[in-house]
Design an enzyme around this catalytic site. Structure first.
Site, PDB file in Angstrom:
ATOM      1  N   LYS A   1      11.134 -19.236 -12.662  1.00  0.00           N
ATOM      2  CA  LYS A   1      10.726 -17.834 -12.557  1.00  0.00           C
ATOM      3  C   LYS A   1      11.056 -17.178 -13.878  1.00  0.00           C
ATOM      4  O   LYS A   1      12.141 -17.402 -14.435  1.00  0.00           O
ATOM      5  CB  LYS A   1      11.505 -17.132 -11.438  1.00  0.00           C
ATOM      6  CG  LYS A   1      10.995 -15.744 -11.144  1.00  0.00           C
ATOM      7  CD  LYS A   1       9.876 -15.778 -10.113  1.00  0.00           C
ATOM      8  CE  LYS A   1       9.367 -14.395  -9.784  1.00  0.00           C
ATOM      9  NZ  LYS A   1       8.448 -14.418  -8.634  1.00  0.00           N
TER      10      LYS A   1
ATOM     11  N   GLY B   1       7.501  -2.046   2.804  1.00  0.00           N
ATOM     12  CA  GLY B   1       6.784  -2.207   1.540  1.00  0.00           C
ATOM     13  C   GLY B   1       5.302  -2.423   1.751  1.00  0.00           C
ATOM     14  O   GLY B   1       4.884  -3.432   2.314  1.00  0.00           O
TER      15      GLY B   1
ATOM     16  N   GLY C   1       2.857  -2.771  -0.619  1.00  0.00           N
ATOM     17  CA  GLY C   1       2.329  -3.037  -1.959  1.00  0.00           C
ATOM     18  C   GLY C   1       1.222  -4.069  -1.936  1.00  0.00           C
ATOM     19  O   GLY C   1       0.419  -4.127  -0.997  1.00  0.00           O
TER      20      GLY C   1
ATOM     21  N   VAL D   1       1.103  -7.111  -1.278  1.00  0.00           N
ATOM     22  CA  VAL D   1       1.052  -7.983  -0.099  1.00  0.00           C
ATOM     23  C   VAL D   1       1.114  -7.150   1.189  1.00  0.00           C
ATOM     24  O   VAL D   1       0.342  -7.368   2.127  1.00  0.00           O
ATOM     25  CB  VAL D   1       2.225  -9.004  -0.091  1.00  0.00           C
ATOM     26  CG1 VAL D   1       2.086  -9.934   1.105  1.00  0.00           C
ATOM     27  CG2 VAL D   1       2.277  -9.801  -1.383  1.00  0.00           C
TER      28      VAL D   1
ATOM     29  N   TYR E   1       0.285  -4.118   1.956  1.00  0.00           N
ATOM     30  CA  TYR E   1      -0.896  -3.331   2.358  1.00  0.00           C
ATOM     31  C   TYR E   1      -1.978  -4.198   3.009  1.00  0.00           C
ATOM     32  O   TYR E   1      -2.416  -3.907   4.128  1.00  0.00           O
ATOM     33  CB  TYR E   1      -1.461  -2.536   1.163  1.00  0.00           C
ATOM     34  CG  TYR E   1      -2.364  -1.429   1.623  1.00  0.00           C
ATOM     35  CD1 TYR E   1      -1.863  -0.156   1.849  1.00  0.00           C
ATOM     36  CD2 TYR E   1      -3.708  -1.657   1.881  1.00  0.00           C
ATOM     37  CE1 TYR E   1      -2.677   0.866   2.315  1.00  0.00           C
ATOM     38  CE2 TYR E   1      -4.527  -0.648   2.349  1.00  0.00           C
ATOM     39  CZ  TYR E   1      -4.006   0.617   2.552  1.00  0.00           C
ATOM     40  OH  TYR E   1      -4.816   1.617   3.028  1.00  0.00           O
TER      41      TYR E   1
HETATM   42  P1  NAD Z   1       4.547  -4.667  -4.997  1.00  0.00           P
HETATM   43  O1  NAD Z   1       5.390  -4.185  -6.115  1.00  0.00           O
HETATM   44  O2  NAD Z   1       3.061  -4.624  -5.135  1.00  0.00           O
HETATM   45  O3  NAD Z   1       4.904  -3.909  -3.631  1.00  0.00           O
HETATM   46  C1  NAD Z   1       6.195  -3.629  -3.244  1.00  0.00           C
HETATM   47  C2  NAD Z   1       6.127  -2.360  -2.405  1.00  0.00           C
HETATM   48  O4  NAD Z   1       7.428  -2.140  -1.859  1.00  0.00           O
HETATM   49  C3  NAD Z   1       5.759  -1.134  -3.228  1.00  0.00           C
HETATM   50  O5  NAD Z   1       4.763  -0.381  -2.571  1.00  0.00           O
HETATM   51  C4  NAD Z   1       7.076  -0.378  -3.345  1.00  0.00           C
HETATM   52  O6  NAD Z   1       6.894   1.017  -3.447  1.00  0.00           O
HETATM   53  C5  NAD Z   1       7.738  -0.774  -2.044  1.00  0.00           C
HETATM   54  N1  NAD Z   1       9.206  -0.638  -2.028  1.00  0.00           N
HETATM   55  C6  NAD Z   1      10.073  -0.841  -3.036  1.00  0.00           C
HETATM   56  N2  NAD Z   1      11.332  -0.625  -2.617  1.00  0.00           N
HETATM   57  C7  NAD Z   1      11.243  -0.300  -1.307  1.00  0.00           C
HETATM   58  C8  NAD Z   1      12.182   0.038  -0.306  1.00  0.00           C
HETATM   59  N3  NAD Z   1      13.491   0.104  -0.578  1.00  0.00           N
HETATM   60  N4  NAD Z   1      11.755   0.315   0.942  1.00  0.00           N
HETATM   61  C9  NAD Z   1      10.431   0.280   1.225  1.00  0.00           C
HETATM   62  N5  NAD Z   1       9.483  -0.018   0.314  1.00  0.00           N
HETATM   63  C10 NAD Z   1       9.894  -0.310  -0.922  1.00  0.00           C
HETATM   64  O7  NAD Z   1       5.035  -6.176  -4.706  1.00  0.00           O
HETATM   65  P2  NAD Z   1       4.256  -7.305  -3.916  1.00  0.00           P
HETATM   66  O8  NAD Z   1       3.475  -8.126  -4.878  1.00  0.00           O
HETATM   67  O9  NAD Z   1       3.583  -6.711  -2.721  1.00  0.00           O
HETATM   68  O10 NAD Z   1       5.471  -8.215  -3.443  1.00  0.00           O
HETATM   69  C11 NAD Z   1       6.304  -7.836  -2.355  1.00  0.00           C
HETATM   70  C12 NAD Z   1       7.318  -8.953  -2.118  1.00  0.00           C
HETATM   71  O11 NAD Z   1       6.614 -10.169  -1.819  1.00  0.00           O
HETATM   72  C13 NAD Z   1       8.175  -9.265  -3.345  1.00  0.00           C
HETATM   73  O12 NAD Z   1       9.445  -9.702  -2.908  1.00  0.00           O
HETATM   74  C14 NAD Z   1       7.437 -10.415  -4.005  1.00  0.00           C
HETATM   75  O13 NAD Z   1       8.299 -11.205  -4.796  1.00  0.00           O
HETATM   76  C15 NAD Z   1       6.958 -11.161  -2.782  1.00  0.00           C
HETATM   77  N6  NAD Z   1       5.797 -12.006  -3.011  1.00  0.00           N
HETATM   78  C16 NAD Z   1       4.664 -11.498  -3.561  1.00  0.00           C
HETATM   79  C17 NAD Z   1       3.585 -12.337  -3.762  1.00  0.00           C
HETATM   80  C18 NAD Z   1       2.284 -11.832  -4.356  1.00  0.00           C
HETATM   81  O14 NAD Z   1       1.336 -12.614  -4.383  1.00  0.00           O
HETATM   82  N7  NAD Z   1       2.180 -10.596  -4.783  1.00  0.00           N
HETATM   83  C19 NAD Z   1       3.656 -13.692  -3.400  1.00  0.00           C
HETATM   84  C20 NAD Z   1       4.830 -14.165  -2.794  1.00  0.00           C
HETATM   85  C21 NAD Z   1       5.887 -13.316  -2.618  1.00  0.00           C
END
Ligand code: NAD
Length: 452
Positions: free
Chosen positions: A170, A267, A269, A271, A273
């Site tokens: 990572k 969250g 975000g 994923v 949404y």
């Molecule tokens: P992102 O940054 O797009 O979304 C994260 C969301 O969480 C945001 O809307 C943010 O405002 C919200 N957030 C932050 N702190 C918060 C809190 N204390 N309480 C509530 N909401 C909060 O990230 P993402 O890409 O959606 O990833 C989310 C998680 O999934 C992360 O841990 C990431 O490592 C993991 N993940 C993502 C992917 C991917 O393809 N994007 C793949 C595997 C794992």
């Protein structure tokens, strides 16, 4: 006073651009190296135009061996930091960390390597795969290192579970926000990425556009851009998590339908949404959602005015009862302290490293505590891996990447794979987390005893 950025301080004081620590988990040997490899006159925007990763970028490069680096830590009063990093590598059986530093930008690029075992013979430039995540400079450096190492370890297992031929790593970038038009800083990141021999995809702190800019100007070792053949990875990841939640519901309730089940999503975000969208459109189940960004909650309510969506304050998520909890924001949220007050039947989400653990052993112990509370949980790398599969599909096939092939892969691993994980764990009387580790660890930590 405790130093908050001891590696940055040491590298800048000793004029180091690169600092590496390697660890051999079999022998326990640790080796430090450091160097000065680029002058401040380098224009990083010219990476791949006037120079490559093999070029000499300093008029007088300097290289330092293990003993000298140890002396540097000593004379900088950072012995405890060196020892802490070494202990973390040992606890997680990591391969090491490469730190690359550009002081004029105040950026430290950390390549946290867990293992290359699944990728070393894959015949590609990249032998490891893992996301690229940015931490703001205000975060203490050791927190960034711990986060990177934990995520790197999870990546080895994710890649193993996704059946893709890459080791786990990572990348964490410790810096202020980087504009997608800042070709100097982006060129530096792309150079470090290529030197680190991994392929990546944008994670928290970077937008999908990072992949598009890298592709256009610097490197093919990144996937998941908006202009890429499969788009950003959040949507496929959400689909994999959705399938896994349904498999968990079937296992727990004897029925995969979620219509009557209350799902709490932390969250909304990239994923969270699309996961909410799938749950609303396909299951019509009541949702409780939480996000520090109020605008995304309003967007969900506007997009789905008929849906049963309630909102909770981010500070009380873990005190909010629900049938299913899907953590989709940051990791490290569940430790021994939180477990007694959780009121869920199932915890399945996308967030990496949901359990606050630094090693496989700690993670298995915490998973057992959840099982004792009758909460169905499995380590997330079994099911939050569709982003990795999408990255692999794009990395291997470029513009020929095939959505149909990807979604079949996701259904096999996150649907049938999850059902098998839950079933086999039950048969053996162990937690799904322990079973998943037992199954994959043989490949990550193979017995390499030479044959006599
Ligand atoms: P992102 O940054 O797009 O979304 C994260 C969301 O969480 C945001 O809307 C943010 O405002 C919200 N957030 C932050 N702190 C918060 C809190 N204390 N309480 C509530 N909401 C909060 O990230 P993402 O890409 O959606 O990833 C989310 C998680 O999934 C992360 O841990 C990431 O490592 C993991 N993940 C993502 C992917 C991917 O393809 N994007 C793949 C595997 C794992």
């Amino acid at each position: 006073m405790e130093k908050t950025h001891p590696i940055r301080e040491l590298m800048d004081k000793e004029s180091l651009t690169c600092l590496s620590v390697s660890h051999d988990w079999r022998s326990g040997r640790i080796c430090w190296r450091a160097s000065y490899e680029w002058d401040d006159s380098i224009s990083w925007a010219d990476y791949q135009k006037t120079f490559t990763i093999e070029s000499c970028l300093a008029a007088s490069p300097r290289y330092f061996g293990h003993a000298t680096v140890l002396e540097m830590f000593g004379s900088n009063g950072s012995e405890d930091v060196r020892k802490e990093i070494e202990e973390l590598l040992k606890a997680g059986r990591h391969q090491g960390i490469d730190f690359f530093r550009e002081p004029s930008f105040d950026i430290t690029f950390m390549n946290n390597m867990h293992s290359n075992i699944l990728g070393i013979r894959n015949g590609m430039h990249a032998i490891r795969a893992g996301g690229i995540r940015r931490h703001p400079l205000a975060d203490p450096e050791m927190e960034v290192i711990v986060d990177g190492l934990n995520l790197a370890r999870a990546m080895s297992f994710k890649n193993g579970a996704a059946e893709i031929p890459f080791g786990g790593c990572k990348c964490t970038v410790h810096s202020d926000e980087i504009s997608m038009g800042d070709m100097e800083r982006l060129g530096f990141l792309a150079y470090c990425l290529d030197r680190s021999r991994f392929f990546t995809g944008p994670d928290m702190g970077f937008p999908p556009e990072l992949a598009d800019v890298f592709h256009e100007h610097f490197t093919a070792n990144i996937t998941g851009g908006k202009k890429g053949p499969l788009g950003p990875t959040g949507t496929p990841t959400a689909y994999g998590v959705y399938l896994a939640i349904k498999a968990a519901a079937e296992f727990r309730y004897g029925d995969p339908h979620l219509r009557e089940k209350k799902v709490l999503i932390q969250g909304l975000g990239a994923v969270g949404y699309p996961l909410a969208e799938l749950l609303i459109k396909k299951e019509r189940c009541p949702l409780i959602v939480s996000d520090v960004d109020e605008a995304v909650i309003q967007r969900l309510k506007q997009d789905f005015p008929e849906a049963d969506v309630t909102e909770v304050d981010p500070g009380v998520v873990l005190d909010t009862p629900a049938d299913i909890f899907a953590p989709c924001a940051m990791g490290g949220i569940i430790s021994d302290e939180e477990i007694p007050r959780l009121k869920y039947d199932i915890i399945f989400g996308s967030a990496n490293n949901v359990l606050a653990a630094h090693s496989q052993e700690e993670e298995i112990a915490l998973a057992k505590r959840l099982a004792e509370r009758d909460i169905l949980y499995q380590v997330e790398w079994v099911h939050n891996i569709a982003g990795v599969m999408a990255g692999y599909e794009e990395y291997m096939h470029g513009e020929e990447a095939d959505r149909g092939r990807l979604y079949a892969h996701i259904e096999r691993v996150c649907g049938e794979g999850v059902r098998e994980n839950l079933r086999e764990a039950e048969r053996l009387g162990i937690t799904p987390t322990e079973y998943a580790y037992r199954k994959i660890e043989k490949r990550i930590y193979p017995d390499l005893t030479p044959s006599s």
